[in-house]
Design an enzyme around this catalytic site. Structure first.
Site, mmCIF file in Angstrom:
data_model
loop_
_atom_site.group_PDB
_atom_site.id
_atom_site.type_symbol
_atom_site.label_atom_id
_atom_site.label_comp_id
_atom_site.label_asym_id
_atom_site.label_seq_id
_atom_site.Cartn_x
_atom_site.Cartn_y
_atom_site.Cartn_z
ATOM 1 N N CYS A 151 50.850 53.226 11.890
ATOM 2 C CA CYS A 151 49.804 52.870 10.925
ATOM 3 C C CYS A 151 48.625 53.828 11.032
ATOM 4 O O CYS A 151 47.657 53.727 10.275
ATOM 5 C CB CYS A 151 49.289 51.454 11.159
ATOM 6 N N CYS A 174 39.854 48.637 10.333
ATOM 7 C CA CYS A 174 39.627 49.237 11.652
ATOM 8 C C CYS A 174 38.775 48.335 12.520
ATOM 9 O O CYS A 174 38.950 48.275 13.751
ATOM 10 C CB CYS A 174 38.930 50.583 11.513
#
Ligand SMILES: Cc1ncc(COP(=O)(O)O)c(C=O)c1O
Ligand SMILES: Cc1ncc(COP(=O)(O)O)c(C=O)c1O
Lengths: 130, 392, 392, 130
Positions: A33, A102
């Site tokens: 990812c 994130c």
């Protein structure tokens, strides 16, 4: 795109590296990812006395890693667990919408490291070494 | 700024801008207008069309001005799909096409067309045998790019076009990265359609063209007035068309020298980079590539981080393709070549242009290695992945 | 040159050109690029989007930049047709739409959609009752222009949009002739979509926009990278977008004065013209019209001849619509209003702009009558046709 | 768009008007198509001694009308009949493709006027008045 604070933490990340014999280690994310975060914690009496990170990822991933370590050092593990991705993002003066995931990674890394710590504390081996 | 992202866009040549300005302010007529000012604008458009046709050895009627490479790609894929619906509903593209082709093919799939995505070998090239096997009686169009925008790899268009034509299938090439950089002869390439975009070779943004070989049928996708021979409606973007014409002229005269100068700069840079940083690969180094492009894989490090650290030093490069850089997906081009996802996240593209000097590249060689070192120190990845084999 | 064809195109304002130039040469970054130069370009695009949104009282996410009015029209008609296919296949437009709407509707008919072409009354206006009757359960879109490009006639958009919405049907207006000339508030108009083109109001050619109300669904027609919120792909035409932004700003501040000045010039001109030449009609003089437009019918004389004789005198005007002037068909707008074909061949459109002075119009009043006289002397037509009645 | 010769004939058309008691009159075209051409001929002993025209139409229609009259004056009717639309267009240094139909109109107008002349000559009434 990024706030000045994000840039600052990205350029000069705090607490980069690992901790030998860390009390808790949390690894989250997945290289496929594009984001991997490892959080190392030194914990004394349920207080996080040191935190370091290693991160493979974009500027947001690095900045949130850096900010997370700053936020949790000196906190008890319970206090640290109350830190959400929003807390981290806000401390960085926000993140672009497509980069919000994130900050979730950072939250997850803290949780994973604390889980690791707790599992060690609870296990007889861990107790024995204490 | 040290600009090393010429594959994303280029500065418009000053000579181009100068030629454009009068068509904004003085000779602003609409080419559809019958009076003198309109006919003068029409003449300017016709002259630019002639220059473009000359550049690729086509005839003027085969050039359709569009708003850019993306529109050209959409026009040919959608246009052929509509026009040839009775003949068949199968389209073949490669898996490393630009999103302008890739996503148009996907949109056509949603409408009921069937699309084959040809894989590429580890060097990023389509195998002509694969195309041969993929063609079916109902195939109506093959679209393979001339050079890939990320890696610069050149596809064997001549061979591929012959195979398509043997089976009576139309052939399109997205030449957005090659027109203006390389000499192009559509007859020699043997293609029926070719897309190009001015801003990739020092022309203005917002203008491009589609070459459509005389006699090929496709349905227009923007209709209205009878502009562009009825193939693309809308008041002509006269200043930009004039600018494209000048950009084409400049390319025709300066290209040859730039091909030599640019290749030497790039090759020297690659060699120096490989010895300056360990565990780095230059994608498809061993095969025919665009002379200005270096796609660099840096192990254990993510692309955006490198890009931004370089930006802090005033160096502009890209990771993956410019268009998808605001998405989170790894480069589909690298994945198609067999690179693992973590590698596909760790690419930096240096694309050189006519204002690039060896000084610029020396600066990169000074600042880039410490950046990689710093980021690698931060990285938890060690030896969890390896690259596919490659002829260097 | 005395330019009186502002409805065809306008000179780009010098302030607009000045603002554009740096985005060709210095700030040439690709807005998709992550480094500083790219993000600066992105910011410039965002700022222009804000200005456009402000002009029509929309929000920034509702503005999609396109290559012009024609593409905007195509995008909304084709896009809604595709997206709402399950809901229905019926579209309603007026018979006096610009070819950008008319021919897109016809293209959709070829694909199996059903189109109703609403007639207009002798003044060129759609009757809301006609729209009411035309809406069916399977109707998915109504598209009626804000002001007609040939006659300047304003359509009752507010009323028409209410009728469409009462039946749950989306409403589009082609406002290419009104944006920049008149204050526009999309919420007040009540439309879901609105098309505009920069070169009609002193902005650059090759750029326009579509307003698409938040939440309305339509299928993108040019796909590729994720530009324009995924609604229109292709590297942004940054200089032109910046130019559009400036043109919009200028319009917002100067429009009000121009509306008064322009209308007076036009009204005085019409009055003088009617007394200078016998057997002349000004189309739709009695109804609400764009303040800058005069569509003049001159009996017994063909439009192109008048146009070219005026061109010999340095006066630029058009006959019919600019886009179709290279075709031989009479104005579909005049035919729709009930004018006989010979009358529809004999129109001259004067469209005034901000550089038009009363001196320019005086010159027209001097040279135009003898031209008409000369051509009438050449004409074999006498009293073979008459005009429909009209409230003057 | 137009050649200089077309422009010149359009600006200064020759032989505009009608001829009273013309020996042949040909009207072609249709106002609904935007082009009407009327050709008037004065014919003596099968030689066209005068020609005039009236035209409603575009520049090409007017220029071809004008050129046609110039081409046929002085010619015999048989010679005039050999004039094709190509002859007229060429004499004008060409016409834009979309305007070529106008030159057909000129050819047709000449033919129609001569037909009219011949039908009058053949009819007893015409003979009687001669
Ligand atoms: C190979 C290729 N095709 C198409 C495009 C799209 O061109 P444009 O941005 O002019 O629409 C690009 C550039 O973005 C490209 O590199
Ligand atoms: C009403 C109307 N719609 C659409 C258009 C097309 O706009 P563009 O020429 O910018 O494509 C025009 C002008 O030509 C127009 O007047």
């Amino acid at each position: 795109m990024y706030s000045e604070k994000v840039c600052e933490h990205f350029r000069n990340p705090r607490n980069v590296g690992n901790i030998e014999n860390a009390d808790g280690v949390g690894k989250v994310g997945n290289p496929t990812c594009g984001d991997v975060m490892v959080m190392y914690l030194k914990i004394d009496d349920d207080v996080i006395t040191d935190a370091k990170f290693e991160t493979f990822g974009c500027a947001a991933a690095i900045a949130t890693s850096s900010m997370s370590t700053e936020l949790i050092i000196g906190k008890t593990v319970d206090e640290a667990l109350r830190i959400t991705n929003k807390t981290v993002a806000e401390a960085l003066d926000g993140l672009p919408p497509i980069k919000m995931h994130c900050s979730v990674l950072a939250e997850d890394a803290i949780k994973a490291a604390i889980d690791d710590y707790r599992s060690k504390v609870k296990s007889p081996m861990a107790k024995a070494t204490k | 700024m040290i600009y090393l992202d010429y594959n994303a866009t280029t500065p418009t040549d000053k000579r181009v801008v100068e030629a454009m300005i009068p068509f904004y302010t003085e000779q602003f007529g609409n080419p559809s207008s019958l009076y003198t000012a309109g006919q003068e604008a029409k003449r300017a458009v016709d002259q630019a069309r002639k220059k473009v046709a000359d550049l690729i050895h086509a005839s003027e009627k085969e050039i359709i001005f569009t708003s850019g490479g993306t529109e050209s790609d959409n026009l040919v894929l959608r246009g052929v799909a509509r026009a040839q619906k009775k003949k068949g509903n199968h389209i073949i593209i490669s898996s490393i096409e630009h999103h302008a082709v890739l996503n148009t093919a996907k949109a056509l799939e949603n409408e009921g067309y069937s699309v084959t995505y040809l894989l590429v070998n580890e060097n990023g090239q389509v195998d002509p045998q694969d195309l041969k096997r993929a063609i079916r009686p109902e195939t109506i169009l093959v679209s393979i790019m001339h050079a890939n925008n990320e890696s610069g790899v050149m596809e064997p268009i001549r061979e591929l076009a012959v195979i398509a034509h043997e089976r009576g299938v139309l052939f399109h090439t997205d030449a957005v990265q090659t027109v203006g950089k390389l000499p192009i002869d559509v007859a020699d390439l043997g293609v029926d359609f070719l897309s190009a975009s001015a801003h990739k070779f020092y022309g203005p943004k917002g203008i491009g063209f589609l070459y459509a070989k005389k006699g090929v049928r496709f349905t227009p996708q923007v209709v209205g007035g009878s502009h562009e021979g009825g193939k693309r409606a809308g008041t002509e973007n006269v200043p930009a068309i004039v600018g494209l014409g000048v950009a084409v002229e400049i390319a025709a005269t300066e290209q040859k020298e730039e091909m030599i100068r640019g290749r030497k700069l790039r090759d020297d840079f690659e060699e120096a980079l490989l010895s300056a940083i360990p565990e780095v690969r230059i994608v498809s180094r061993g095969v025919e590539r665009l002379y200005n492009t270096s796609l660099v894989l840096v192990k254990y490090v993510e692309g955006e981080s490198m890009l931004l650290y370089l930006d802090f030093e005033g160096i502009a490069v890209s990771t993956g393709s410019a268009c998808s850089s605001s998405s989170l997906e790894p480069s589909h081009v690298l994945l198609s070549c067999g690179y693992p996802e973590e590698a596909a996240h760790g690419s930096i593209r240096f694309s050189l242009g006519k204002f690039t000097t060896s000084y610029h590249l020396k600066k990169v060689l000074i600042v880039f290695p410490p950046i990689v070192e710093k980021l690698r120190k931060m990285s938890p990845l060690r030896d969890v992945y390896s690259y596919p084999p490659q002829a260097d």
